[in-house]
Design a protein around this motif. Sequence first.
Motif, PDB file in Angstrom:
ATOM      1  N   ARG A 139       0.820  -1.220   0.000  1.00 59.46           N
ATOM      2  CA  ARG A 139       0.000   0.000   0.000  1.00 59.46           C
ATOM      3  C   ARG A 139       0.852   1.268   0.000  1.00 59.46           C
ATOM      4  O   ARG A 139       0.600   2.195  -0.765  1.00 59.46           O
ATOM      5  CB  ARG A 139      -0.917  -0.024   1.214  1.00 59.46           C
ATOM      6  CG  ARG A 139      -1.789   1.161   1.404  1.00 59.46           C
ATOM      7  CD  ARG A 139      -3.053   1.087   0.542  1.00 59.46           C
ATOM      8  NE  ARG A 139      -3.962   2.147   0.903  1.00 59.46           N
ATOM      9  CZ  ARG A 139      -5.038   1.991   1.663  1.00 59.46           C
ATOM     10  NH1 ARG A 139      -5.365   0.816   2.109  1.00 59.46           N
ATOM     11  NH2 ARG A 139      -5.796   3.019   1.940  1.00 59.46           N
ATOM     12  N   VAL A 140       1.862   1.316   0.875  1.00 61.65           N
ATOM     13  CA  VAL A 140       2.628   2.561   1.029  1.00 61.65           C
ATOM     14  C   VAL A 140       3.967   2.548   0.287  1.00 61.65           C
ATOM     15  O   VAL A 140       4.642   3.573   0.224  1.00 61.65           O
ATOM     16  CB  VAL A 140       2.850   2.910   2.525  1.00 61.65           C
ATOM     17  CG1 VAL A 140       1.525   3.076   3.238  1.00 61.65           C
ATOM     18  CG2 VAL A 140       3.723   1.874   3.222  1.00 61.65           C
ATOM     19  N   GLU A 141       4.374   1.403  -0.226  1.00 65.39           N
ATOM     20  CA  GLU A 141       5.611   1.247  -1.000  1.00 65.39           C
ATOM     21  C   GLU A 141       6.855   1.719  -0.260  1.00 65.39           C
ATOM     22  O   GLU A 141       7.736   2.368  -0.813  1.00 65.39           O
ATOM     23  CB  GLU A 141       5.494   1.914  -2.378  1.00 65.39           C
ATOM     24  CG  GLU A 141       4.462   1.248  -3.257  1.00 65.39           C
ATOM     25  CD  GLU A 141       4.525   1.681  -4.706  1.00 65.39           C
ATOM     26  OE1 GLU A 141       5.050   2.787  -4.997  1.00 65.39           O
ATOM     27  OE2 GLU A 141       4.040   0.907  -5.556  1.00 65.39           O
ATOM     28  N   LYS A 142       6.893   1.395   1.026  1.00 66.59           N
ATOM     29  CA  LYS A 142       8.076   1.653   1.847  1.00 66.59           C
ATOM     30  C   LYS A 142       8.121   0.581   2.916  1.00 66.59           C
ATOM     31  O   LYS A 142       7.128  -0.112   3.151  1.00 66.59           O
ATOM     32  CB  LYS A 142       8.068   3.054   2.455  1.00 66.59           C
ATOM     33  CG  LYS A 142       6.901   3.328   3.381  1.00 66.59           C
ATOM     34  CD  LYS A 142       6.952   4.728   3.979  1.00 66.59           C
ATOM     35  CE  LYS A 142       6.470   5.766   3.026  1.00 66.59           C
ATOM     36  NZ  LYS A 142       6.264   7.090   3.624  1.00 66.59           N
ATOM     37  N   SER A 143       9.248   0.443   3.565  1.00 69.01           N
ATOM     38  CA  SER A 143       9.375  -0.588   4.595  1.00 69.01           C
ATOM     39  C   SER A 143       8.464  -0.291   5.782  1.00 69.01           C
ATOM     40  O   SER A 143       8.156   0.870   6.076  1.00 69.01           O
ATOM     41  CB  SER A 143      10.831  -0.716   5.070  1.00 69.01           C
ATOM     42  OG  SER A 143      11.193   0.386   5.873  1.00 69.01           O
ATOM     43  N   THR A 144       8.061  -1.351   6.450  1.00 67.01           N
ATOM     44  CA  THR A 144       7.240  -1.172   7.638  1.00 67.01           C
ATOM     45  C   THR A 144       8.022  -0.442   8.725  1.00 67.01           C
ATOM     46  O   THR A 144       7.444   0.311   9.503  1.00 67.01           O
ATOM     47  CB  THR A 144       6.718  -2.523   8.165  1.00 67.01           C
ATOM     48  OG1 THR A 144       7.812  -3.441   8.290  1.00 67.01           O
ATOM     49  CG2 THR A 144       5.662  -3.107   7.228  1.00 67.01           C
ATOM     50  N   MET A 145       9.322  -0.611   8.764  1.00 64.93           N
ATOM     51  CA  MET A 145      10.141   0.080   9.759  1.00 64.93           C
ATOM     52  C   MET A 145      10.192   1.582   9.476  1.00 64.93           C
ATOM     53  O   MET A 145      10.144   2.405  10.402  1.00 64.93           O
ATOM     54  CB  MET A 145      11.558  -0.496   9.810  1.00 64.93           C
ATOM     55  CG  MET A 145      12.435   0.105  10.884  1.00 64.93           C
ATOM     56  SD  MET A 145      11.807  -0.071  12.558  1.00 64.93           S
ATOM     57  CE  MET A 145      11.995  -1.805  12.820  1.00 64.93           C
ATOM     58  N   LEU A 146      10.260   1.957   8.204  1.00 67.64           N
ATOM     59  CA  LEU A 146      10.241   3.379   7.862  1.00 67.64           C
ATOM     60  C   LEU A 146       8.880   3.980   8.209  1.00 67.64           C
ATOM     61  O   LEU A 146       8.819   5.054   8.814  1.00 67.64           O
ATOM     62  CB  LEU A 146      10.565   3.593   6.378  1.00 67.64           C
ATOM     63  CG  LEU A 146      10.546   5.034   5.881  1.00 67.64           C
ATOM     64  CD1 LEU A 146      11.438   5.948   6.710  1.00 67.64           C
ATOM     65  CD2 LEU A 146      10.943   5.087   4.405  1.00 67.64           C
ATOM     66  N   LEU A 147       7.796   3.285   7.886  1.00 72.16           N
ATOM     67  CA  LEU A 147       6.476   3.785   8.242  1.00 72.16           C
ATOM     68  C   LEU A 147       6.335   3.904   9.753  1.00 72.16           C
ATOM     69  O   LEU A 147       5.839   4.918  10.261  1.00 72.16           O
ATOM     70  CB  LEU A 147       5.377   2.881   7.681  1.00 72.16           C
ATOM     71  CG  LEU A 147       3.943   3.318   8.012  1.00 72.16           C
ATOM     72  CD1 LEU A 147       3.642   4.698   7.446  1.00 72.16           C
ATOM     73  CD2 LEU A 147       2.953   2.275   7.515  1.00 72.16           C
ATOM     74  N   TYR A 148       6.799   2.903  10.492  1.00 75.13           N
ATOM     75  CA  TYR A 148       6.777   2.937  11.956  1.00 75.13           C
ATOM     76  C   TYR A 148       7.475   4.198  12.473  1.00 75.13           C
ATOM     77  O   TYR A 148       6.953   4.913  13.333  1.00 75.13           O
ATOM     78  CB  TYR A 148       7.453   1.683  12.513  1.00 75.13           C
ATOM     79  CG  TYR A 148       7.756   1.729  13.987  1.00 75.13           C
ATOM     80  CD1 TYR A 148       6.785   1.379  14.922  1.00 75.13           C
ATOM     81  CD2 TYR A 148       9.014   2.115  14.448  1.00 75.13           C
ATOM     82  CE1 TYR A 148       7.066   1.423  16.280  1.00 75.13           C
ATOM     83  CE2 TYR A 148       9.297   2.154  15.799  1.00 75.13           C
ATOM     84  CZ  TYR A 148       8.323   1.807  16.714  1.00 75.13           C
ATOM     85  OH  TYR A 148       8.596   1.850  18.069  1.00 75.13           O
ATOM     86  N   SER A 149       8.648   4.481  11.934  1.00 77.08           N
ATOM     87  CA  SER A 149       9.442   5.623  12.392  1.00 77.08           C
ATOM     88  C   SER A 149       8.776   6.942  12.032  1.00 77.08           C
ATOM     89  O   SER A 149       8.762   7.880  12.837  1.00 77.08           O
ATOM     90  CB  SER A 149      10.850   5.552  11.804  1.00 77.08           C
ATOM     91  OG  SER A 149      11.489   4.348  12.219  1.00 77.08           O
ATOM     92  N   GLU A 150       8.226   7.031  10.832  1.00 77.36           N
ATOM     93  CA  GLU A 150       7.537   8.259  10.427  1.00 77.36           C
ATOM     94  C   GLU A 150       6.313   8.516  11.307  1.00 77.36           C
ATOM     95  O   GLU A 150       6.066   9.653  11.716  1.00 77.36           O
ATOM     96  CB  GLU A 150       7.118   8.161   8.964  1.00 77.36           C
ATOM     97  CG  GLU A 150       8.285   8.216   8.002  1.00 77.36           C
ATOM     98  CD  GLU A 150       7.899   7.925   6.571  1.00 77.36           C
ATOM     99  OE1 GLU A 150       8.710   8.237   5.679  1.00 77.36           O
ATOM    100  OE2 GLU A 150       6.793   7.376   6.319  1.00 77.36           O
TER     101      GLU A 150
END
Length: 164
Positions: free
Chosen positions: A82-93
């Motif tokens: 869905r977001v086309e980025k790592s789950t860790m990057l989304l978590y941090s953002e």
Amino acid sequence: MTIEEVITVLAMQEEILQFGHFTNEDAWALGNLIVAEARKRGLDTAVEIRLNNGYTVFKYAGNSTNLNNEAWMDKMYATVRRVEKSTMLLYSELKKSEETLEDIGLDTREYSYMGGGFPIRVEEVGVIGVILVSNQNHFVNHDIIIRAVSRYLHVDEVPRIRAL
């Protein structure tokens, strides 16, 4: 590390760790490297590589894994697709912005932002699939992927994060 530094490092990882191509044979070789990286650390994991169409091209389930790991990987897969980025990057953002998954329109019954999902980004194509690791702390799951993908792509200098 500050949250801003973590986000910068995670974004750099995704920029650096792009593939020139990605085939089912690549999935087999990379999947085995991921399993080997976890074993080298004395860890037991579940590993999957899925294409965007949902087709699983690599799957490994360590002896201490179970259906719960698969459920987490389903959620991480949905998130990365869905977001086309790592789950860790989304978590941090989201941690930085003090938002939740619901705040950005993602239902926690279907999506997860715990580390362990990483996009397979092919240069000049985009995200074509997702690498998934489960059964460890989410920082460790993410780092296992980073180490293995770096090795697979022969990239020696990839910045890494320390747990927040």
